[in-house]
Design an enzyme around this catalytic site. Structure first.
Site, PDB file in Angstrom:
ATOM      1  N   PHE B 113       0.863  -1.178   0.000  1.00  0.00           N
ATOM      2  CA  PHE B 113       0.000   0.000   0.000  1.00  0.00           C
ATOM      3  C   PHE B 113       0.900   1.228   0.000  1.00  0.00           C
ATOM      4  O   PHE B 113       2.098   1.136   0.308  1.00  0.00           O
ATOM      5  CB  PHE B 113      -0.894  -0.023   1.245  1.00  0.00           C
ATOM      6  CG  PHE B 113      -2.355  -0.197   0.938  1.00  0.00           C
ATOM      7  CD1 PHE B 113      -2.791  -1.191   0.094  1.00  0.00           C
ATOM      8  CD2 PHE B 113      -3.308   0.647   1.514  1.00  0.00           C
ATOM      9  CE1 PHE B 113      -4.143  -1.358  -0.197  1.00  0.00           C
ATOM     10  CE2 PHE B 113      -4.660   0.490   1.243  1.00  0.00           C
ATOM     11  CZ  PHE B 113      -5.086  -0.505   0.393  1.00  0.00           C
ATOM     12  N   GLN B 233      -8.215  14.358   4.686  1.00  0.00           N
ATOM     13  CA  GLN B 233      -7.603  13.562   3.627  1.00  0.00           C
ATOM     14  C   GLN B 233      -8.492  13.519   2.393  1.00  0.00           C
ATOM     15  O   GLN B 233      -9.677  13.225   2.475  1.00  0.00           O
ATOM     16  CB  GLN B 233      -7.375  12.133   4.114  1.00  0.00           C
ATOM     17  CG  GLN B 233      -6.776  11.260   3.030  1.00  0.00           C
ATOM     18  CD  GLN B 233      -6.086  10.050   3.601  1.00  0.00           C
ATOM     19  OE1 GLN B 233      -6.739   9.148   4.114  1.00  0.00           O
ATOM     20  NE2 GLN B 233      -4.777  10.034   3.566  1.00  0.00           N
ATOM     21  N   HIS B 235      -8.814  11.485  -1.000  1.00  0.00           N
ATOM     22  CA  HIS B 235      -8.343  10.239  -1.611  1.00  0.00           C
ATOM     23  C   HIS B 235      -8.151  10.473  -3.102  1.00  0.00           C
ATOM     24  O   HIS B 235      -9.030  11.040  -3.753  1.00  0.00           O
ATOM     25  CB  HIS B 235      -9.369   9.125  -1.370  1.00  0.00           C
ATOM     26  CG  HIS B 235      -8.827   7.759  -1.606  1.00  0.00           C
ATOM     27  ND1 HIS B 235      -8.507   7.303  -2.862  1.00  0.00           N
ATOM     28  CD2 HIS B 235      -8.526   6.745  -0.757  1.00  0.00           C
ATOM     29  CE1 HIS B 235      -8.036   6.061  -2.766  1.00  0.00           C
ATOM     30  NE2 HIS B 235      -8.034   5.700  -1.501  1.00  0.00           N
ATOM     31  N   LEU B 245     -15.503   5.439  -3.893  1.00  0.00           N
ATOM     32  CA  LEU B 245     -14.080   5.160  -3.718  1.00  0.00           C
ATOM     33  C   LEU B 245     -13.591   4.012  -4.596  1.00  0.00           C
ATOM     34  O   LEU B 245     -14.219   2.962  -4.665  1.00  0.00           O
ATOM     35  CB  LEU B 245     -13.836   4.788  -2.250  1.00  0.00           C
ATOM     36  CG  LEU B 245     -12.435   4.321  -1.875  1.00  0.00           C
ATOM     37  CD1 LEU B 245     -11.443   5.463  -1.978  1.00  0.00           C
ATOM     38  CD2 LEU B 245     -12.427   3.748  -0.469  1.00  0.00           C
ATOM     39  N   GLU B 248      -7.212   2.024  -2.914  1.00  0.00           N
ATOM     40  CA  GLU B 248      -5.770   2.122  -3.129  1.00  0.00           C
ATOM     41  C   GLU B 248      -5.194   0.748  -3.500  1.00  0.00           C
ATOM     42  O   GLU B 248      -4.113   0.649  -4.070  1.00  0.00           O
ATOM     43  CB  GLU B 248      -5.115   2.633  -1.852  1.00  0.00           C
ATOM     44  CG  GLU B 248      -3.641   2.923  -1.980  1.00  0.00           C
ATOM     45  CD  GLU B 248      -3.140   3.776  -0.821  1.00  0.00           C
ATOM     46  OE1 GLU B 248      -3.872   4.689  -0.425  1.00  0.00           O
ATOM     47  OE2 GLU B 248      -2.048   3.507  -0.332  1.00  0.00           O
ATOM     48  N   ARG B 281      -1.092   9.470  -0.032  1.00  0.00           N
ATOM     49  CA  ARG B 281      -2.300   9.989  -0.670  1.00  0.00           C
ATOM     50  C   ARG B 281      -2.262  11.481  -0.946  1.00  0.00           C
ATOM     51  O   ARG B 281      -2.793  11.945  -1.958  1.00  0.00           O
ATOM     52  CB  ARG B 281      -3.511   9.643   0.209  1.00  0.00           C
ATOM     53  CG  ARG B 281      -3.783   8.168   0.194  1.00  0.00           C
ATOM     54  CD  ARG B 281      -4.895   7.777   1.103  1.00  0.00           C
ATOM     55  NE  ARG B 281      -5.172   6.353   0.938  1.00  0.00           N
ATOM     56  CZ  ARG B 281      -6.079   5.676   1.611  1.00  0.00           C
ATOM     57  NH1 ARG B 281      -6.792   6.294   2.537  1.00  0.00           N
ATOM     58  NH2 ARG B 281      -6.278   4.392   1.393  1.00  0.00           N
ATOM     59  N   HIS B 346     -12.173  12.131   1.901  1.00  0.00           N
ATOM     60  CA  HIS B 346     -12.206  10.723   2.268  1.00  0.00           C
ATOM     61  C   HIS B 346     -12.164  10.492   3.769  1.00  0.00           C
ATOM     62  O   HIS B 346     -12.818   9.596   4.282  1.00  0.00           O
ATOM     63  CB  HIS B 346     -11.018  10.018   1.610  1.00  0.00           C
ATOM     64  CG  HIS B 346     -10.979   8.542   1.839  1.00  0.00           C
ATOM     65  ND1 HIS B 346     -12.045   7.726   1.538  1.00  0.00           N
ATOM     66  CD2 HIS B 346     -10.011   7.724   2.338  1.00  0.00           C
ATOM     67  CE1 HIS B 346     -11.723   6.461   1.831  1.00  0.00           C
ATOM     68  NE2 HIS B 346     -10.513   6.436   2.338  1.00  0.00           N
ATOM     69  N   ARG B 381      -2.924  10.406   6.638  1.00  0.00           N
ATOM     70  CA  ARG B 381      -3.109   9.014   7.027  1.00  0.00           C
ATOM     71  C   ARG B 381      -2.647   8.079   5.918  1.00  0.00           C
ATOM     72  O   ARG B 381      -2.981   8.286   4.752  1.00  0.00           O
ATOM     73  CB  ARG B 381      -4.588   8.735   7.318  1.00  0.00           C
ATOM     74  CG  ARG B 381      -4.872   7.292   7.674  1.00  0.00           C
ATOM     75  CD  ARG B 381      -6.318   7.076   8.039  1.00  0.00           C
ATOM     76  NE  ARG B 381      -7.243   7.206   6.929  1.00  0.00           N
ATOM     77  CZ  ARG B 381      -7.464   6.247   6.020  1.00  0.00           C
ATOM     78  NH1 ARG B 381      -6.825   5.099   6.076  1.00  0.00           N
ATOM     79  NH2 ARG B 381      -8.324   6.453   5.045  1.00  0.00           N
TER      80      ARG B 381
END
Lengths: 298, 620
Positions: B113, B233, B235, B245, B248, B281, B346, B381
């Protein structure tokens, strides 16, 4: 508290008709930030991924079931008509939200995630159980009829009582019951890819209740566990991590008068499932397993 | 009046985990949620759970990645707790039957990730959150934990001491959505807020419609500070038309971002020469918008995310859910064509100030999950760190509220010796509550705790009883008006301004404009009315109360963003293009002080268990 209704009913119906005619008229009755809002709406429509977003003067027509048990004038079920401007990509849920926010804030329905995972906006749309958020309105014949899920008590407008559905889900011991623990807190149960694949579809259920609502048998037999609960049992019975004894116990729960044998393989649950779960197949497989278990003396 | 040892507000991941933990400690626990637990937004999480459970990985690496990802605004004790507790908590989910994706040897799979130095994201297809939510709800059913579903908690029952630090929380007031009854819930030991995010402050968000930040707003008005709210955040991969969404995980599995020229811009224009699409991100979101602003976006709005080269088998095995989302919500067959994506709101990285045990400044009041700020995410994050946050800090809050001894927390709460006051933030309008008569203040839900004179109420039963009376009056006030302004219009205006002015790219003029718009909406809210006279399932009323919460949180985000004149993590400022560690290694704190937001700062804790995390330039 509950007096202004008869008046409002007439008013709201005429208003909706009128409002539906042109954008200009929609903004007439409003009292705050009209101009800004119309500009914003225009911007929004433009921003919806290109294409001729708003076809001038055209709108989707909705017929929405209305009922409120305690407000005078709304106790008799009826249908209200709403017209919603055409926009590319608009779902039935988007249309309902538009109708509620712009025309009638008393219009009541459940919704949350808008992406087919919370399961709260299962509705009866043009005669079929569907998730409002997952249904493109342009795919439907007009006027689009939106009703609450059949065979469930209506609480208000499009909201149905889900208690019976939850009770049936809870009745099948819907939790993992392994026979032995792995050695150590950080050691996992081993599960083959094949076994995970086998239960994969069954784990996708979002508890929307569409299957239960579509099932003739469940409609006639209140005690029938129904497709969602049986699928939940399948999810565990077929999970190799639970072990053979537990599987036997789960099959016994299914092998009851109001369990798997009630299913008459009409496939209506499978047809309406928004997550494509092969519910009927899962029920049939449990029937076969139950038979095999009963014949174990072989 | 209902009475339990521990009350958990919210039925998502953090709430369910807290309830299970409190139950295991022997507490009589109940969950009060405005949805049914399985409808909670945790179910929409896709990617996975970071946990150092494999050879070659360890919790210290996870902690290091998280500290770096946070741009050195996370507190080391919180981050180390996250990294240490996550393996056991994650394997616990497996023991509860969670259908994780599997390796050939039957163990759970992990994948790479963004911002991770080891592929430690444990996942279940691209629907990890759905499975986590359902598995934990199953455990709640197994234990017979009481759930009050479709009960909307509209206020906390807090004693009315003058000083917020002296206040105690004894319960909540909740509204039964099905019947309209307003009732008191008393908590003998503690109330845990697990009410999730506040994405509805924006109009392009991955968040559910229910994510209106109710818990954070209620705690704020009761006197608990909000921390680091400016760090929102965005995304980088959401579908343009809906905000749905795209995990990721797509980039984790090798998905590629292209601009309209067909260039792989993350490398082509040097946004992240090493990590490319797997930079964190904030970096990827800015890269995408920079491409669009430079005229290399598609239809001036988005870029492409391509996963076709991964092959149908791998996509179906690991990302099948993405195919459905792209098809149903954007009309794109992702096996045949790239998906259009753009940044969308997000996750709110700030929230209710808590320590590692979930405790807030107010005795008996806890918070966990997205509504809380421990802080583990700092200013950015990492993907895969939200779900471990839910289970780790949900469990800790549950245990502590039930009376378990978790030891002294290292993170302090409230104003300690080291705090710093903000001296003179230049705001175009007065922030905070609109001064008004008593009646309106009640309808607005903003009366401060000691406002109505008389002796301070400190008795638990009396505190709950009085809170119930206030809410009944407030709801009557809202329902009695026959005309006024619709909450939906106010909410739309608020969302529009936030999206225009407090988005990925921020500048002083925009932030000030947002404060003016928020003030306008706040004043207009004085005339808000509920058109629906029904006591049955009155969503008009619920949304009206939620909208008030959104106003307070939008203002908190904007005030923090205006004050922080530096560039850190997700917070980019046009006039301040550098991270200013000398001035800004500190948390932005906001306290509701008799209706006036008060801004102050507390230092970041960079000292871990046995090392100090030295801020370095963050490059990917």
């Amino acid at each position: 508290m509950s007096t202004q209704v008869p008046e409002e009913k007439e008013q709201s119906e005429t208003e909706q008709e009128v409002n539906a005619e042109t954008e200009a008229e929609i903004s007439e009755g409003a009292s705050y930030g009209d101009q800004r809002r119309d500009q914003r709406d225009a911007q929004r429509r433009q921003s919806v991924s290109g294409a001729p977003a708003d076809i001038e003067g055209e709108s989707f027509r909705l017929k929405v079931f209305r009922y409120d048990p305690e407000v005078e004038g709304k106790m008799e079920p009826r249908f209200d008509d709403f017209a919603v401007p055409k926009q590319k990509g608009m779902t039935v849920l988007d249309a309902l939200i538009y109708a509620r926010d712009r025309y009638d804030t008393t219009l009541t329905f459940r919704h949350s995630c808008r992406q087919a995972v919370c399961g709260s906006d299962a509705l009866f749309i043009n005669g079929r159980q569907r998730l409002g958020c997952q249904t493109q309105i342009s795919d439907l014949e007009e006027p689009v009829r939106v009703e609450p899920l059949p065979h469930q008590d209506v609480v208000k407008d499009l909201v149905v009582d889900m208690e019976h559905f939850y009770d049936q889900m809870h009745a099948v011991e819907p939790f993992f019951q392994p026979e032995e623990d792995p050695d150590g807190d950080l050691e996992e149960y081993r599960q083959t890819r094949e076994n995970r694949e086998k239960i994969k579809m069954s784990t996708r259920c979002i508890w929307c209740g569409a299957c239960m609502s579509s099932c003739n048998i469940a409609a006639g037999d209140n005690q029938y566990l129904g497709p969602a609960a049986i699928n939940k049992a399948y999810r565990f019975a077929m999970d190799e991590r639970e072990g053979e004894n537990m599987k036997e116990h789960r099959l016994n729960v299914m092998d009851q008068e109001h369990g798997v044998w009630r299913c008459q393989t009409q496939f209506s649950c499978t047809n309406v499932c928004p997550k494509d779960i092969p519910l009927t197949e899962h029920i049939q497989e449990l029937k076969r397993e139950a038979v095999k278990q009963n014949l174990k003396f072989w | 009046m209902h009475e339990h040892d521990v009350l958990v507000i919210g039925g998502g991941g953090a709430g369910l985990r807290a309830a299970i933990a409190a139950h295991e400690e022997g507490a009589d626990v109940a969950i009060v949620t405005k949805l049914h637990p399985v409808r909670s937004h945790t179910g929409a999480a896709e990617g996975g759970i970071n946990a150092a459970i494999r050879e070659g990985d360890d919790w210290e690496l996870h902690a290091y990645d998280t500290m770096k990802g946070s741009d050195y605004l996370g507190d080391a004790p919180a981050i180390e707790t996250l990294a240490q507790d996550s393996p056991e908590e994650t394997v616990q989910l497996e023991h509860w039957g969670m259908p994780f994706s599997r390796e050939d040897d039957g163990r759970v799979s992990q994948r790479p990730f963004g911002g991770l130095s080891f592929p430690r994201t444990t996942y279940a297809g691209a629907e990890t959150g759905h499975h986590l939510l359902h598995v934990m709800y199953e455990q709640v059913v197994k234990r017979g934990i009481q759930v009050y579903d479709e009960w909307y908690v509209s206020n906390l029952a807090v004693t009315d001491h003058d000083d917020a630090e002296d206040r105690e929380c004894h319960g909540v007031v909740a509204y039964d959505i099905k019947t309209g009854a307003v009732e008191g819930f008393k908590a003998r030991n503690g109330v845990i807020l697990a009410t999730g995010g506040t994405g509805q402050v924006y109009d392009h968000t991955t968040n559910a419609v229910a994510n209106t930040g109710d818990g954070a707003a209620m705690a704020y008005r009761a006197g608990v500070p909000l921390e680091d709210m400016e760090f929102v955040q965005f995304h980088p991969t959401t579908l343009p038309s809906t905000g749905v969404l795209i995990s990721e995980g797509v980039r984790g599995e090798g998905g590629i971002l292209y601009n309209s020229e067909g260039e792989r811009f993350m490398f082509e224009y040097g946004y992240a020469n090493n990590a490319g699409e797997l930079a964190s991100r904030d970096v990827v979101s800015r890269a995408e918008l920079t491409e669009v602003n430079a005229g290399r976006g598609v239809e001036d709005e988005y870029v492409y995310l391509d996963m076709r080269h991964l092959g149908e088998e791998r996509i179906t095995d690991r990302l099948e859910n993405i195919l459905h989302l792209a098809r149903d919500f954007e009309g794109v067959d992702a096996l045949e064509e790239p998906m259009p994506v753009k940044p969308g709101q997000h996750y709110e990285m700030g929230g209710i100030e808590t320590d590692e045990n979930g405790e807030t400044l107010i005795d008996g009041l806890y918070a966990a999950g997205e509504c809380a700020c421990v802080s583990v995410h700092g200013s950015n994050r990492l993907g895969g760190n939200a779900l471990p946050e839910l289970i780790v800090f949900g469990a800790r809050a549950g245990r502590h509220a039930a009376g378990a001894d978790l030891g002294e927390a290292e993170i302090t709460k409230g104003k300690t010796a080291e705090i710093e006051e903000e001296d003179g933030l230049d705001t175009p309008v007065e922030p905070g509550a609109v001064p008004s008569g008593d009646d309106e203040a009640v309808a607005d839900g903003s009366d401060d705790v000691a406002a109505d004179g008389g002796a301070a109420v400190v008795d638990p039963d009396e505190t709950v009883r009085r809170a119930v009376e206030r809410e009944r009056t407030r709801i009557e006030e809202l329902m009695q008006k026959d005309e006024g302004i619709k909450h939906s219009d106010l909410r739309a205006d608020l969302q529009q301004s936030m999206t225009e002015n407090v988005n990925v790219f921020r500048n002083e003029d925009g932030l000030k404009q947002a404060l003016e718009d928020i003030r306008e909406v706040r004043e207009a809210y004085q005339d808000v009315y509920v058109n629906d006279p029904s006591r049955t399932f009155n969503t008009d009323l619920i949304h009206t109360i939620e909208t008030r919460n959104l106003i307070d949180l939008a203002e908190a985000i904007t005030l923090g963003a205006l004050a922080r004149d530096e560039f850190r993590g997700a917070h980019w400022r046009q006039e301040h293009q550098e991270r200013k560690d000398d001035e800004w290694l500190k948390h932005t704190m906001l306290s509701w002080n008799d209706g006036t937001p008060e801004l102050w700062y507390k230092p970041v804790i960079l000292e871990g268990e046995d090392k100090t995390y030295e801020p370095k330039e963050r490059s990917y």
